[in-house]
Motif scaffolding. Structure first.
Motif, PDB file in Angstrom:
ATOM      1  N   THR B 205       5.150   5.824  -0.475  1.00 23.20           N
ATOM      2  CA  THR B 205       4.194   4.566  -0.311  1.00 23.20           C
ATOM      3  C   THR B 205       2.828   4.839  -0.449  1.00 23.20           C
ATOM      4  O   THR B 205       1.773   4.299  -0.535  1.00 23.20           O
ATOM      5  CB  THR B 205       4.433   3.685   0.890  1.00 23.20           C
ATOM      6  N   MET B 209      -1.532   3.564  -1.345  1.00 20.67           N
ATOM      7  CA  MET B 209      -2.605   3.076  -0.475  1.00 20.67           C
ATOM      8  C   MET B 209      -4.181   3.539  -0.971  1.00 20.67           C
ATOM      9  O   MET B 209      -4.242   4.584  -1.661  1.00 20.67           O
ATOM     10  CB  MET B 209      -2.276   3.858   0.930  1.00 20.67           C
ATOM     11  N   THR B 213      -7.688   2.393   3.180  1.00 19.32           N
ATOM     12  CA  THR B 213      -6.804   1.790   3.930  1.00 19.32           C
ATOM     13  C   THR B 213      -6.878   2.595   5.212  1.00 19.32           C
ATOM     14  O   THR B 213      -6.718   3.846   5.364  1.00 19.32           O
ATOM     15  CB  THR B 213      -5.171   1.916   3.345  1.00 19.32           C
ATOM     16  N   ASP B 217      -3.336  -0.251   8.899  1.00 22.93           N
ATOM     17  CA  ASP B 217      -3.043  -1.036   7.578  1.00 22.93           C
ATOM     18  C   ASP B 217      -1.941  -0.266   6.848  1.00 22.93           C
ATOM     19  O   ASP B 217      -1.098  -1.036   6.289  1.00 22.93           O
ATOM     20  CB  ASP B 217      -4.154  -1.213   6.595  1.00 22.93           C
ATOM     21  N   THR B 218      -1.937   0.972   6.870  1.00 23.27           N
ATOM     22  CA  THR B 218      -0.804   1.586   6.065  1.00 23.27           C
ATOM     23  C   THR B 218       0.351   1.394   6.714  1.00 23.27           C
ATOM     24  O   THR B 218       1.513   1.045   5.804  1.00 23.27           O
ATOM     25  CB  THR B 218      -1.104   3.224   6.146  1.00 23.27           C
ATOM     26  N   SER B 222       3.494  -0.795   4.801  1.00 22.60           N
ATOM     27  CA  SER B 222       4.779   0.045   4.732  1.00 22.60           C
ATOM     28  C   SER B 222       5.815  -0.900   5.247  1.00 22.60           C
ATOM     29  O   SER B 222       7.054  -1.072   4.671  1.00 22.60           O
ATOM     30  CB  SER B 222       4.793   1.378   5.243  1.00 22.60           C
TER      31      SER B 222
END
Lengths: 412, 461
Positions: B205, B209, B213, B217-218, B222
């Motif tokens: 993922t 990003m 980010t 937030d990551t 996810s």
């Protein structure tokens, strides 16, 4: 000067050894072996040359040794050939008798033989032997010479031994590379049978199995004629290879184990026994189970006999073997092999003896030399056949003698 | 070292903010067996058709997300070793795995502690799984709790007769190679224990990003991605299927091919929604780029939409996926639910060839994060211990993988030589020794150069 041509040389280029035998026909017409030379063979696999240069070297050694022993110069040889490509089969030729009185003449016989020898084979195949068997006159079997008989149709069977031309050429080329002439090529199995069987055994019906290093040849004689021939490209090398693989020893060591501790039968007393292989310095290297060794050997040899048995059964000649089975070649030295063969083929088995030839008795009475001695014997037959016709030198001599006699007579 | 590994898992601010609110409470230690009166009370009720187990910190965080998506909390079970994290969970059932090893604290990143804790509470876990048709496990692998507990729980659930689907989150590579290795080992164990493992690799993922980010937030993104997958699976289980196969059947068919799968889910609305969905799905980071579908073992397409879904839309969707999939078998199932008014949500359950992802070489361990232990002794011990407890796999190892270059090469070769030739497979292990190079002696189909005792299968003992 003419003495050189009176000697007959048989040359066998085998998988394990190259062997040259020198024979001489004495004044009584009997064959006498006067020389023998041999050398370890390195450039041959399964009876066929795979490394011509090495093979040439080995042949040279054998020839030189034979020359020294016979104290003669070798120029011509009878060369033994073998290999998995060689096949034997029977072919029949038919010829109608056209003469008004139905009497079979010499020409009819020549014609029928010619017909029988006209064999449809692929172009790459070459006929090594086309050996005449019995004649049939109007379907009546077992006639050895039909000349003078009455009949409408004369037939003859020939036994044809053929092989692939290129593969037959290889040993001839190698020998010619040594400035030697090849008088004729002879199938090794046939040569062995010639050396081992006497006329009575040929008449009774016998099987000769020659277990060589790379190939096993077998020939069936019955009623004085060759009934069947065959080659299996399996031999002593395979036994060694199986042992090397199964006992996890190098090939050379396997060969040594086979010769020193081998047996064709798995016997009760070998069970649980071990042998210790030691290095040159006497240090123990490896312990080998004797039972495994014998089992591996026994299975391989048994298979060879089974394959021969199958083939003979197919050819329908098993019932003609009243004379029994004769073993020769290096494989015949394996202990108990006769018993194993007896068990598989259910016929009396003896080790073949080359006692039909005189000279160098003790050295020659070995199963390995049967082929080479047979080659010499074949050569002597050929020479005798040729001897019936006067050679150009003899003819010249006769003419000159006649001339001088005439001159002498006229001068009186 | 104690807290870091757990914090590195997908974490919501919720649990972090919860930390100061809930100091470690001694009463929890007094009653360690049953956590809270709710758990004791709920066992009397009829057990639900499915249960979702959130295991470890990541699992608990995902349960929060799922509750946000509208899943019923009574079906959720939170399993953890850490009392504080459990206390803040929204799940109605909580199982606190406490063992002598953990002493009420976390697992300290050691899967062994998690495993021992789970094995000590086996009867309780088994009781929760009983009479349940489907058990969904949600766990983050690589830490102590998720990696250690999930395989044990999966095994227990399966023994209890439930169908076990595990959603496993794999850590970012930057979390250190020890964590990656632990996660891979845990995944192997989980593959052996669960029916189907849906893998969510965080590392994949990372590509979507943006540079700006933030870390939080990551993880949020996810988590959102995975919770959407889980809720889609749950929706598929509960909603009625109007076309194709029910989601449960799709799972069964997929797991016959491979028990390792990925499940990207995309939803879209408005005009051209089908094309948007397919484009996004094919580009989805979990699939690892375009062109991977044709290499998958099998694909199951699950469609959720409102009553306005048209046949033409379904046709277009399946057409595009089929053409992308090539020769890979494709299955589908479509559900209609009013909750999805004007929205189409498509999930691709893609069975993947089971293979252990290459683990970064230990030589680079020095470059890893501070959270990992020093490379060397403890590291190897952990991995070794894992392998010794590994469940005997019921999976046959996959065939050797073929590189795309090799496939190309073979294809080209085929074109060049259209004439059929009898080849010999290079399967021969029996050496022909001396006769290797000479013409083989074939007699009635048997190669006489091979030792007789081998051909006749005579064993030399």
């Amino acid at each position: 000067m003419f003495e050189a041509s009176s000697i007959i040389v048989g040359l066998e280029i085998g998988t394990s050894k190259v062997c040259a035998v020198v024979g001489e026909v004495n004044t009584q017409g009997a064959l006498n072996i006067i020389g023998l030379g041999q050398s370890r063979s390195r450039g041959v696999r399964k009876g066929e040359i795979t490394d011509p240069q090495t093979a040439e070297e080995d042949i040279r050694h054998a020839i030189v040794e034979a020359e020294q022993m016979a104290d003669a110069e070798i120029r011509n040889t009878f060369l033994g050939v073998t290999g998995g490509h060689i096949r034997g089969f029977n072919n029949r030729g038919v010829h109608p008798v056209v003469s008004a009185d139905r009497e079979i003449t010499e020409e009819d016989v020549q014609d029928v033989i010619k017909n029988a020898k006209a064999i449809n084979l692929p172009a790459q195949n070459h006929v090594i032997h086309a050996i005449r068997q019995h004649f049939l006159v109007d379907g009546q079997d077992g006639i050895t010479n039909p000349v003078g008989m009455l009949g409408a149709r004369v037939e003859v069977d020939v036994h044809v031994v053929h092989g692939t031309l290129n593969r037959l050429q290889n040993p001839i080329r190698t020998v010619k590379g040594l400035q030697l002439e090849v008088d004729d090529i002879v199938f090794n199995g046939l040569a062995s049978a010639l050396a081992i069987l006497n006329n009575e055994q040929k008449e009774l019906g016998s099987l000769v199995i020659d277990i060589g290093g790379g190939t096993t040849e077998y020939v069936v004689y019955s009623g004085g004629i060759i009934k069947h021939t065959g080659v299996l490209a399996v031999g002593g090398d395979h036994v060694s290879n199986d042992l090397a693989y199964g006992l996890k020893v190098p090939l050379g060591r396997a060969e040594q184990l086979k010769i020193e501790n081998g047996s064709a039968l798995l016997e009760e007393e070998s069970k649980g026994k071990t042998i210790t292989v030691s290095s040159e310095l006497g240090l123990p290297l490896k312990v080998i189970n004797l039972e495994h060794l014998h089992r591996i050997m026994s299975l391989r040899l048994e298979e060879i006999f089974q394959l021969i048995n199958q083939d003979l059964e197919q050819a329908g000649v098993l019932d003609y073997l009243r004379g029994g089975i004769f073993l020769c070649g290096g494989g015949a030295r394996i202990p108990h092999i006769a018993r194993l063969a007896e068990r598989v083929l259910s016929l009396p088995v003896t080790l073949g003896k080359t006692n039909s030839i005189s000279g160098l008795k003790s050295a020659l009475d070995q199963p390995e030399f049967a082929t080479a001695i047979g080659l010499v014997k074949f050569g002597s037959f050929q020479q005798r056949k040729r001897g019936l016709k006067p050679t150009p030198t003899e003819r010249l001599k006769n003419t000159l003698g006649q001339f001088f006699r005439n001159v002498k007579g006229s001068s009186r | 070292m104690n807290m870091l590994p757990e914090n590195n898992e997908p974490t919501l601010p919720l649990s972090e903010s919860a930390l100061p609110e809930a100091p470690p409470t001694p009463p929890a230690q007094d009653a360690p067996q049953e956590t809270g009166p709710v758990a004791a009370g709920s066992t009397d009720q009829a057990p639900p058709a499915y249960r979702i187990f959130g295991i470890g910190t990541a699992g608990l965080n995902l349960l929060e997300c799922l509750a946000g998506e509208g899943l019923e909390t009574p079906n959720m079970v939170a399993v953890h070793c850490d009392t504080r994290a459990l206390a803040n969970s929204c799940a109605s059932l909580k199982v606190h795995l406490e063992s002598r090893l953990t002493r009420g604290m976390g697992t300290a990143g050691d899967p062994e502690r998690g495993r021992v804790g789970a094995e000590e509470r086996l009867p309780r876990l088994k009781q929760l799984c009983e009479n349940t048709r489907l058990v969904i496990l949600v766990a983050g692998l690589g830490g102590g709790a998720g990696t250690g507990i999930a395989p044990v729980l999966a095994k227990v659930a399966k023994e209890a007769g439930a169908h076990v689907v595990a959603f496993a989150v794999l850590p970012f590579e930057c979390e250190g190679n020890l964590r990656t290795r632990l996660a891979q080992a845990g995944l192997q164990q989980l593959l052996g224990a669960a029916d189907l493992v849906v893998c969510h690799a965080n590392q994949q993922t990372i590509s979507v990003m943006r540079e700006t980010t933030s870390l939080v937030d990551t993880f949020k993104a996810s988590n959102a991605m995975l919770s959407k997958s889980i809720s889609t699976a749950w929706q598929g289980m509960t909603n009625e299927t109007v076309m194709g196969m029910p989601f449960a059947d799709l799972c069964l068919l997929i797991q016959q091919r491979s028990s390792l799968a990925v499940f990207p889910v995309i939803e879209a609305a408005g005009a051209g929604r089908i094309d948007t969905v397919v484009d996004q799905l094919l580009e989805h980071s979990l699939l690892g780029g375009r062109g991977t579908l044709c290499k998958a073992e099998a694909i199951a397409v699950t469609i959720h939409s409102g009553p306005e879904l048209t046949m033409v839309e379904v046709n277009r969707l399946m057409d595009r996926i089929q053409s992308e999939a090539g020769g890979t078998p494709v299955l589908m199932g479509a559900c209609i639910a009013p909750a999805f008014k004007d929205v189409v949500r498509v999930g691709l359950l893609v069975a993947q060839t089971e293979k252990v992802h290459p683990v970064p070489a230990p030589s680079q361990a020095g470059a890893g994060t501070a959270s990992g232990p020093e490379p060397g002794e403890p590291d190897i011990q952990m991995v070794d211990r894992m392998s010794s407890v590994r469940h005997p796999s019921r999976f046959v190892p996959p065939p050797p993988s073929t590189t795309p270059e090799r496939i190309d090469q073979v294809r080209r070769h085929r074109k060049a030589a259209p004439r059929m030739r009898q080849g010999q497979l290079p399967l021969e292990i029996i050496s022909k020794g001396r006769f290797e190079k000479s013409e083989p002696t074939i007699h009635q189909g048997e190669d006489l150069d091979i030792p007789t005792y081998i051909r006749r299968h005579v064993s030399l003992n």
